[in-house]
Design an enzyme around this catalytic site. Structure first.
Site, PDB file in Angstrom:
ATOM      1  N   ALA A 164       0.836  -1.200   0.000  1.00 46.76           N
ATOM      2  CA  ALA A 164       0.000   0.000   0.000  1.00 46.76           C
ATOM      3  C   ALA A 164       0.871   1.251   0.000  1.00 46.76           C
ATOM      4  O   ALA A 164       1.897   1.310   0.690  1.00 46.76           O
ATOM      5  CB  ALA A 164      -0.910  -0.006   1.222  1.00 46.76           C
ATOM      6  N   LYS A 165       0.464   2.225  -0.790  1.00 49.49           N
ATOM      7  CA  LYS A 165       1.177   3.520  -0.815  1.00 49.49           C
ATOM      8  C   LYS A 165       0.517   4.410   0.242  1.00 49.49           C
ATOM      9  O   LYS A 165      -0.374   5.212  -0.050  1.00 49.49           O
ATOM     10  CB  LYS A 165       1.110   4.134  -2.211  1.00 49.49           C
ATOM     11  CG  LYS A 165       2.075   5.283  -2.442  1.00 49.49           C
ATOM     12  CD  LYS A 165       2.039   5.694  -3.905  1.00 49.49           C
ATOM     13  CE  LYS A 165       2.937   6.892  -4.184  1.00 49.49           C
ATOM     14  NZ  LYS A 165       4.366   6.552  -4.065  1.00 49.49           N
ATOM     15  N   THR A 166       0.957   4.230   1.464  1.00 48.81           N
ATOM     16  CA  THR A 166       0.290   4.792   2.628  1.00 48.81           C
ATOM     17  C   THR A 166       0.951   6.093   3.073  1.00 48.81           C
ATOM     18  O   THR A 166       2.186   6.193   3.104  1.00 48.81           O
ATOM     19  CB  THR A 166       0.342   3.766   3.782  1.00 48.81           C
ATOM     20  OG1 THR A 166      -0.208   2.534   3.336  1.00 48.81           O
ATOM     21  CG2 THR A 166      -0.423   4.258   4.980  1.00 48.81           C
TER      22      THR A 166
ATOM     23  N   TYR B 283       5.763   7.517   4.696  1.00 43.67           N
ATOM     24  CA  TYR B 283       6.753   8.468   4.208  1.00 43.67           C
ATOM     25  C   TYR B 283       7.439   9.249   5.317  1.00 43.67           C
ATOM     26  O   TYR B 283       8.376  10.011   5.049  1.00 43.67           O
ATOM     27  CB  TYR B 283       6.118   9.363   3.136  1.00 43.67           C
ATOM     28  CG  TYR B 283       5.935   8.550   1.873  1.00 43.67           C
ATOM     29  CD1 TYR B 283       6.901   8.549   0.884  1.00 43.67           C
ATOM     30  CD2 TYR B 283       4.851   7.695   1.724  1.00 43.67           C
ATOM     31  CE1 TYR B 283       6.781   7.753  -0.243  1.00 43.67           C
ATOM     32  CE2 TYR B 283       4.713   6.889   0.605  1.00 43.67           C
ATOM     33  CZ  TYR B 283       5.678   6.914  -0.377  1.00 43.67           C
ATOM     34  OH  TYR B 283       5.557   6.110  -1.475  1.00 43.67           O
TER      35      TYR B 283
END
Length: 322
Positions: free
Chosen positions: A160-162, A166
């Site tokens: 998942a690009k959560t 970051y």
């Protein structure tokens, strides 16, 4: 530079178009406090046939996959979201742009149980400008191996690009930048190469292209594009496997890939000049025009700028016209 919040234009929120300056969220928005949300970075390019989105279908699928993995039910389907991204370019009169579809929780309450929260979807687009200079794309990056480990598959959702992921990237990158480097290479919890701060990693050794398997690193869409270009157009064998940091030291070539960064050479890691064994140009000199890195850069540039002809025709479906 004009702040992002102070611009003319339109932002899509839950099916409605809001004037740019009026598109605001409450200070108690749940995602602001806990980082639970997901997003995509999508590029639009001006080409000979007009403006097009690059691999927007794959980006939108990953966005919805990320939301599903996070247990955030989304009221919009892929077709609606793709059309909203197209219209975002039209309404904002953009030809070359960066789009950021984002899914986030509302401000109905706080707490880890996330009870009774609305799920919102927003899409904004703006001219990215020269994200990477032509000089950097030619000379390559100096990187430092990070002391911050990348995610573990049972600690976070690596597919998942959560939003919250970051924080890890920023800690690692800011440490490297303060030490005088351009980028950082992050290792997984077992000490194998994972990815850069926000980009996937490749190395070339004896004519074979290697990249870390998708475990603790993101399954990048630019990563997939480069793998396809290498295999299907250049006929290069690509192996997805575990890689140690010293393999990068002694690689013939190395580079990183990402939607914003596209494809950038990795010239140096931890003070070791990459490619020294095969006589790669030293720091301060452009990468060799006949290198695999340079050839992949040219192919990716042709493809994203709307020239999927000849040996690139098979990738025509990756371009969605506006």
């Amino acid at each position: 530079m004009t702040p992002l919040y102070d611009r003319d234009g339109w932002i899509w929120l839950d099916g409605e178009w809001l004037p740019w300056r009026d598109a605001q969220a409450h200070l108690l928005t749940h995602t602001l406090h806990y980082g639970m949300g997901c997003f995509e970075g999508v590029r639009a390019y001006a080409g000979p046939q007009g403006t097009h989105l690059f691999r927007v279908v794959e980006h939108t699928r990953r966005l919805l996959d990320s939301a599903h993995a996070l247990d955030m039910p989304v009221a919009f389907g892929a077709a609606e979201l793709i059309e909203a991204q197209r219209q975002c370019l039209v309404r904002n009169e953009l030809r070359n742009a960066y789009l950021k579809p984002t899914i986030f929780f509302g401000a109905e309450g706080l707490g880890l149980r996330a009870k009774g929260l609305t799920v919102h979807v927003m899409i904004a687009a703006w001219d990215l400008g020269d994200y990477i200079s032509a000089e950097a794309a030619s000379l390559g990056l100096r990187a430092l191996t990070s002391s911050w480990a990348r995610h573990h598959v049972n600690i976070s959702l690596c597919r998942a690009k959560t939003n919250g992921h970051y924080v890890n990237s920023m800690l690692a990158l800011n440490t490297a930048v303060k030490a005088g480097f351009d980028e950082t290479i992050m290792l997984d919890p077992e000490g194998y190469v994972a990815e850069a701060s926000a980009a996937n990693v490749f190395l070339l050794r004896d004519g074979v292209l290697h990249t870390p398997e998708v475990t603790s690193c993101l399954q990048g869409i630019t990563r997939d594009s480069v793998i396809r270009l290498a295999r299907d157009v250049l006929g290069i064998e690509v192996r997805e496997r575990r890689i140690t940091r010293d393999e990068l030291y002694i690689a013939d070539e190395a580079f990183v890939t990402g939607t914003a960064a596209e494809l950038l050479p990795l010239r140096e890691l931890d003070g070791r000049h990459i490619g020294a064994r095969v006589g790669a140009p030293p720091a301060g000199q452009p990468i060799a025009e006949d290198s695999v890195t340079a050839e992949l850069q040219r192919l990716y540039h042709r493809l994203t700028r709307g020239e999927p002809s000849g040996n690139l025709a098979v990738f025509h479906d990756w371009l969605t016209p506006i």
